[in-house]
Design an enzyme around this catalytic site. Structure first.
Site, PDB file in Angstrom:
ATOM      1  N   ASP A   1     -41.891  71.888 -28.370  1.00  0.00           N
ATOM      2  CA  ASP A   1     -42.312  71.617 -26.996  1.00  0.00           C
ATOM      3  C   ASP A   1     -43.627  70.835 -26.998  1.00  0.00           C
ATOM      4  O   ASP A   1     -43.843  69.995 -27.872  1.00  0.00           O
ATOM      5  CB  ASP A   1     -42.448  72.947 -26.248  1.00  0.00           C
ATOM      6  CG  ASP A   1     -42.100  72.848 -24.774  1.00  0.00           C
ATOM      7  OD1 ASP A   1     -42.850  72.178 -24.043  1.00  0.00           O
ATOM      8  OD2 ASP A   1     -41.086  73.435 -24.349  1.00  0.00           O
TER       9      ASP A   1
ATOM     10  N   HIS B   1     -46.551  73.179 -20.699  1.00  0.00           N
ATOM     11  CA  HIS B   1     -45.152  73.578 -20.687  1.00  0.00           C
ATOM     12  C   HIS B   1     -44.789  74.501 -21.854  1.00  0.00           C
ATOM     13  O   HIS B   1     -44.133  75.543 -21.674  1.00  0.00           O
ATOM     14  CB  HIS B   1     -44.309  72.296 -20.722  1.00  0.00           C
ATOM     15  CG  HIS B   1     -42.848  72.472 -20.541  1.00  0.00           C
ATOM     16  ND1 HIS B   1     -41.994  72.682 -21.603  1.00  0.00           N
ATOM     17  CD2 HIS B   1     -42.061  72.439 -19.447  1.00  0.00           C
ATOM     18  CE1 HIS B   1     -40.750  72.761 -21.156  1.00  0.00           C
ATOM     19  NE2 HIS B   1     -40.760  72.616 -19.853  1.00  0.00           N
TER      20      HIS B   1
ATOM     21  N   SER C   1     -35.858  74.842 -18.239  1.00  0.00           N
ATOM     22  CA  SER C   1     -36.862  75.138 -19.261  1.00  0.00           C
ATOM     23  C   SER C   1     -37.254  76.603 -19.250  1.00  0.00           C
ATOM     24  O   SER C   1     -37.641  77.166 -20.275  1.00  0.00           O
ATOM     25  CB  SER C   1     -38.122  74.300 -19.040  1.00  0.00           C
ATOM     26  OG  SER C   1     -38.004  73.031 -19.590  1.00  0.00           O
TER      27      SER C   1
END
Length: 589
Positions: A164, A231, A411
């Site tokens: 990520d 994220h 996600s």
């Protein structure tokens, strides 16, 4: 009689042959995508080719083919899968790049050639930063029934790699984070002053309007200034935020370790970096990078880009799964068929769609036959209380202070399944990726809301998946043979037998046959299942698939034959030049 009802229901549940990748689907007519310039190509050479092992031979070949196409092409580096990354000497439009690719496709020594494309995080920005309840874990309507699994497993000793944006320090995660790696090779994307290095810290992925180019309509990308997402840290918190520490949220596998592997930065990330990240995270070797001291049991990839699964990414995934790593990916947030997205449409992954708090498919979630399972992804509009709360940071253009924010997206759904997989590995370390996927699907419950387009097996249920035996059918439900059986090169049929006893009546109409074969060119293989009465069904035909190894689950209608007796897996290698063996296989009733 036997009838194949779902051919090659892979570890992902994709209803396509494990040995013959389905053609990459054309983008849906309603989708308008930019004509993205191509700067690099990923070329996989067949094992017999000199270019497969020699960088100088690959460079010479690249220059020759580039000259033929009227372009400047050169060798850049070797990826962890063994594929060659080639530099096109600048940005080519799709037509120019296509001419170069055709030169490679015409070469019989080339297994595949694909552009090095860009992928992005698959979260949807939240509306609010306050969120007081983790409904996604325990609410009876659409929660994942996680507390029911915690008396059996908490993820102790399990290693989860989060491929990520990296990791920003957070006290609710710090105790469970081990050192990772930054695989971003482009300093502009990396935004940390350099390229690849051993520091997976996330400096932020903020972007100014137009900083990532323009779309086909000439509009700037992004269309507005975008602040840091943090994220990877949000994803990591859903998997393994600490428990019983008197603050914050709790992760699904809160005693597992998280390894941040950085591939996404400003303007997304490149396929070539993601391929190397998959290879390294799963314990494979990447040129110029020390081997991973914490090879992953589970990989989470909450990222994606448009287009069907490319051969380079698929090769990396197959090798990782062959090393025993379960790979979980997000279906994507375009309210479209996930078959048009990468890596959602890859084989040997668990593709996850997102549901809202009422148990409907979330409005943004991708769908379709490549989706394996659905998990809570949330919807933060009109209220952030309906999103997925996890660990984050307040810094918009630099690192700020730690906090908690509710996000929505596939996600957010994917790490729910990665966390569940970690619980299952804790409870039963001998589980294969195929068994983990099969169990999660077989123990899912019907979505309480609506789903148009296909949401896989339903809503994941952690408590059910962590039932007797720690997440895999055991005892009288599964029968296995783990003895190796050599498959002669271009030779006769070989068989491996499983004796089934204690079953009454006929076999089920959805008999699961999981197969683990180690082979250097799986396209050479034909596979059949033979029932005790001698009837048989063809599970796999031979093909031109040059990928190594086969780890998959087939489904057959065996309701016409008795369950008890000797079942046989029959395999033949019909071409010369490659070797392998049956590693293990089993029947799940």
């Amino acid at each position: 009689m036997l009838a194949v009802t779902t051919t090659a229901l892979l570890a992902t549940g994709a209803a396509t042959s494990a040995a013959t990748p389905s053609p990459q689907p054309a983008a849906p007519a309603a989708s308008s995508t930019a004509e993205t310039p191509v700067e690099r190509l990923i070329v996989g050479y067949k094992s017999r080719a000199a270019e497969a092992a020699s960088d100088s031979a690959a460079d010479k070949d690249a220059q020759a083919k580039g000259k033929k196409a009227g372009e400047s092409v050169g060798f850049d580096r070797r990826l962890g899968t063994g594929a060659a990354l080639l530099d096109l000497g600048g940005k080519l439009d799709e037509g120019e790049a296509s001419d170069v690719m055709e030169a490679f496709r015409a070469d019989p020594d080339v297994a595949y050639v694909v552009p090095d494309t860009r992928m992005y995080a698959t979260a949807v920005s939240p509306n609010d930063t306050e969120y007081s309840r983790q409904w996604d874990l325990f609410e009876s309507t659409a929660g994942m029934n996680v507390p029911a699994a915690w008396d059996k497993a908490t993820g102790q000793g399990v290693k989860v790699a989060v491929i990520d944006t990296g990791y920003v320090a957070h006290s609710d995660l710090a105790a469970n984070v081990v050192s990772g790696y930054d695989f971003i090779s482009d300093p502009f994307i990396a935004q940390d002053g350099g390229g690849r290095d051993g520091n997976a810290a996330d400096p932020g992925d903020w972007m100014d309007r137009g900083e990532c180019g323009v779309d086909e309509a000439g509009l700037p990308v992004p269309g507005q200034d975008i602040d840091n997402s943090w994220h990877g840290t949000h994803v990591a918190g859903t998997i393994a935020a600490a428990a019983d520490n008197g603050k914050g949220v709790v992760g699904i596998a809160h005693d597992a370790t998280i390894q941040p592997v950085r591939v996404l930065g400003k303007c997304g990330g490149m396929t070539s970096d993601i391929i190397d990240a998959i290879t390294w995270a799963s314990g494979g070797s990447v040129q110029g990078v020390a081997n991973n001291p914490y090879p992953a049991d589970v990989i989470n990839m909450s990222l994606g880009g448009e287009g069907g699964c490319d051969s380079g990414t698929q090769s990396a995934i197959n090798a990782a799964v062959g090393r025993g790593t379960t790979i979980v990916v997000a279906a994507g947030n375009d309210n479209a068929n996930a078959a048009y997205f990468n890596p959602a449409s890859c084989s040997n992954v668990i593709t996850v769609a997102a549901s809202d708090r009422q148990g409907n498919r979330a409005y943004y979630s991708n769908y379709g036959t490549v989706v394996d399972i659905t998990a809570p992804g949330g919807e933060t509009s009109p209220s952030s209380s309906n999103g997925i709360l996890s660990t984050l940071n307040s810094g918009s253009r630099s690192v700020g202070s730690e906090n908690y924010v509710a996000y929505q997206g596939t996600s957010m759904a994917a790490p729910h399944i990665a966390g569940l997989a970690a619980l299952m590995v804790d409870a039963n370390p001998s589980l294969t990726p195929a068994q983990i996927e099969s169990t999660i699907k077989s123990k899912a419950r019907t979505l309480p809301g609506s789903c148009s387009g296909g949401c896989g097996a339903g809503l994941a249920d952690a408590g059910a998946a962590l039932g007797a035996g720690g997440g895999t059918p055991t005892g009288s439900n599964v029968f296995r043979n783990t003895a190796d059986v050599s498959i002669p090169d271009n030779g006769s049929w070989v068989t491996s037998s499983v004796s089934v006893t204690g079953r009454s009546g006929n076999a089920p109409s959805s008999l699961k046959i999981d197969v683990d074969i180690k082979h250097t060119y799986r396209g050479d293989l034909i596979i059949e299942i033979v029932a005790p009465n001698g009837s048989s069904a063809r599970l796999k035909e031979a093909s031109g698939d040059s990928t190594a190894n086969l780890l998959t689950t087939y489904t057959v209608d065996a309701s016409g034959v008795a369950a008890n007796g000797t079942w046989k897996l029959r395999v033949s290698d019909v071409y010369s030049g490659d070797t392998g063996y049956i590693d293990s296989w089993g029947l799940t009733f």
